[in-house]
Enzyme design. Structure first.
Site, mmCIF file in Angstrom:
data_model
loop_
_atom_site.group_PDB
_atom_site.id
_atom_site.type_symbol
_atom_site.label_atom_id
_atom_site.label_comp_id
_atom_site.label_asym_id
_atom_site.label_seq_id
_atom_site.Cartn_x
_atom_site.Cartn_y
_atom_site.Cartn_z
ATOM 1 N N LEU A 141 0.861 -1.174 0.000
ATOM 2 C CA LEU A 141 0.000 0.000 0.000
ATOM 3 C C LEU A 141 0.901 1.228 0.000
ATOM 4 O O LEU A 141 2.003 1.186 0.563
ATOM 5 C CB LEU A 141 -0.898 0.027 1.248
ATOM 6 C CG LEU A 141 -1.973 -1.051 1.379
ATOM 7 C CD1 LEU A 141 -2.677 -0.927 2.729
ATOM 8 C CD2 LEU A 141 -2.982 -0.974 0.245
ATOM 9 N N ASP A 142 0.432 2.308 -0.607
ATOM 10 C CA ASP A 142 1.215 3.543 -0.608
ATOM 11 C C ASP A 142 1.424 4.045 0.820
ATOM 12 O O ASP A 142 0.618 3.762 1.717
ATOM 13 C CB ASP A 142 0.509 4.626 -1.423
ATOM 14 C CG ASP A 142 0.376 4.251 -2.888
ATOM 15 O OD1 ASP A 142 1.215 3.489 -3.378
ATOM 16 O OD2 ASP A 142 -0.591 4.720 -3.528
ATOM 17 N N LYS A 143 2.466 4.812 1.022
ATOM 18 C CA LYS A 143 2.808 5.328 2.346
ATOM 19 C C LYS A 143 1.614 6.004 3.022
ATOM 20 O O LYS A 143 1.344 5.764 4.211
ATOM 21 C CB LYS A 143 3.962 6.328 2.227
ATOM 22 C CG LYS A 143 4.314 7.036 3.531
ATOM 23 C CD LYS A 143 5.335 8.137 3.309
ATOM 24 C CE LYS A 143 5.553 8.941 4.584
ATOM 25 N NZ LYS A 143 6.464 10.090 4.374
ATOM 26 N N THR A 145 -1.576 5.742 2.375
ATOM 27 C CA THR A 145 -2.809 4.952 2.350
ATOM 28 C C THR A 145 -2.781 4.001 3.539
ATOM 29 O O THR A 145 -1.725 3.526 3.938
ATOM 30 C CB THR A 145 -2.910 4.155 1.040
ATOM 31 O OG1 THR A 145 -2.969 5.064 -0.058
ATOM 32 C CG2 THR A 145 -4.146 3.276 1.003
ATOM 33 N N ARG A 244 -5.914 5.996 -7.111
ATOM 34 C CA ARG A 244 -5.616 7.425 -7.108
ATOM 35 C C ARG A 244 -5.659 7.991 -8.525
ATOM 36 O O ARG A 244 -6.209 9.075 -8.769
ATOM 37 C CB ARG A 244 -4.256 7.663 -6.462
ATOM 38 C CG ARG A 244 -4.187 7.221 -5.007
ATOM 39 C CD ARG A 244 -2.758 7.141 -4.503
ATOM 40 N NE ARG A 244 -2.111 8.447 -4.547
ATOM 41 C CZ ARG A 244 -0.797 8.615 -4.336
ATOM 42 N NH1 ARG A 244 -0.020 7.570 -4.087
ATOM 43 N NH2 ARG A 244 -0.282 9.819 -4.376
#
Length: 318
Positions: A141-143, A145, A244
């Site tokens: 997962l993105d930082k 998120t 996103r």
């Protein structure tokens, strides 16, 4: 100094005045600014075809920057006693809730405070697939998120989970709060995606090339007073920044996601403070077949901050 083997040669055109080290971290976000400075000082960066060893060199619009990306060195990753919100664990795998602000795996210049650092402390038998930098990491997962992730303890379990993700057998549901009052109730988005041709920090929808990406958006609630909409999102593929990019392509960037068009000036100071630098994107439901037992496992996040507080605020201040 022994020269490292070059893994990739990248060329960028400068579109605005900038410092060289800052420019590199913007167009190549895999590197921290510290690591970018090291590459500049060690002679891996050229400006207008001339070697440059000063990180503070000023760039002007139209300059050409060439980056020789060396093969990565093996990182020394140390276990760190960072609390983890583990929902399920057995001898094969574990499921946890990753908080906003935590990087999943180390990279040059980011070797501390990551999920991997925490896992190495709390779990003694992670899968070796992914090497030193990504032990047990099946997906990411993105930082900024937050939400559910599954981590493998055994190599055969890791391979099985990766295959389930690849064959789209995994259930992945997200909740998102986006900018704007969405007019439709449901939207299917199917595009090709790839890195932005100029800004490598971003991904974008592509007419040709790239990889296929499929997302479904369902409206749950609208908040006209706050110019926001609460969505549920189902993804059928797992491309980097997929939700996103797709949300932004629909004209409704995710709250807090300045990379893809979030306009902070359109929201109250109170709401912006509540975001705490996070993207209002939550991986709230995750389902898969247990690689060893074969039964279906499904997990759901009941509470995740600051997503929960922001949604409550939107509902209560109509």
């Amino acid at each position: 100094m022994e020269r490292k083997k070059i893994q990739e040669i990248l060329e960028f055109e400068v579109n605005q005045q900038d410092r060289l080290d800052k420019f590199l971290t913007r167009v190549y976000p895999e590197f921290s600014r510290t690591y970018a400075q090291e590459l500049i000082e060690e002679g891996y960066v050229f400006v207008n075809h001339l070697p440059v060893n000063k990180p503070a060199k000023r760039l002007k619009e139209g300059d050409k920057v060439i980056l020789l990306v060396p093969e990565p060195e093996k990182l020394e990753i140390n276990p760190e006693n960072i609390p983890l919100d583990i929902l399920y664990e057995d001898e094969s795998l574990l499921v946890l809730v990753k908080p906003c602000g935590m990087v999943v795996h180390p990279s040059p210049g980011h070797t501390s405070g990551t999920l991997v650092n925490a896992l190495l402390y709390h779990v003694k038998d992670l899968s070796s697939i992914g090497g030193v930098e990504r032990p047990g990491i099946v997906h990411r997962l993105d930082k900024d998120t937050m939400g559910l992730m599954v981590v493998a303890k055994r190599d055969d379990v890791h391979r099985n989970l990766v295959e389930q993700f690849k064959e789209r057998k995994v259930l992945k549901l997200y909740r998102a709060i986006v900018q704007g009052v969405v007019k439709w109730d449901y939207k299917l988005v199917e595009t090709n995606m790839g890195r932005h041709p100029i800004d490598r920090k971003r991904f974008t929808v592509l007419e040709e090339g790239g990889k296929y990406a499929k997302s479904e958006f369902f409206v749950k609630e609208r908040f006209p007073k706050h110019n926001a909409t609460f969505l549920e999102v189902k993804i059928h593929t797992g491309r980097t920044h997929q939700i996103r990019v797709h949300a932004s392509s629909l004209g409704h960037p995710i709250l807090g996601d300045k990379t893809y068009g979030f306009k902070a000036q359109e929201f109250s100071k109170k709401l912006l403070e509540m975001l705490k630098g996070c993207h209002m994107l939550l991986s709230y439901k995750l389902g898969f077949f247990h690689p060893k037992k074969g039964n279906w496992l499904e997990f759901e996040v009941q509470d995740a901050e600051p997503f929960t507080s922001v949604l409550k605020y939107l509902r209560e201040s109509l």
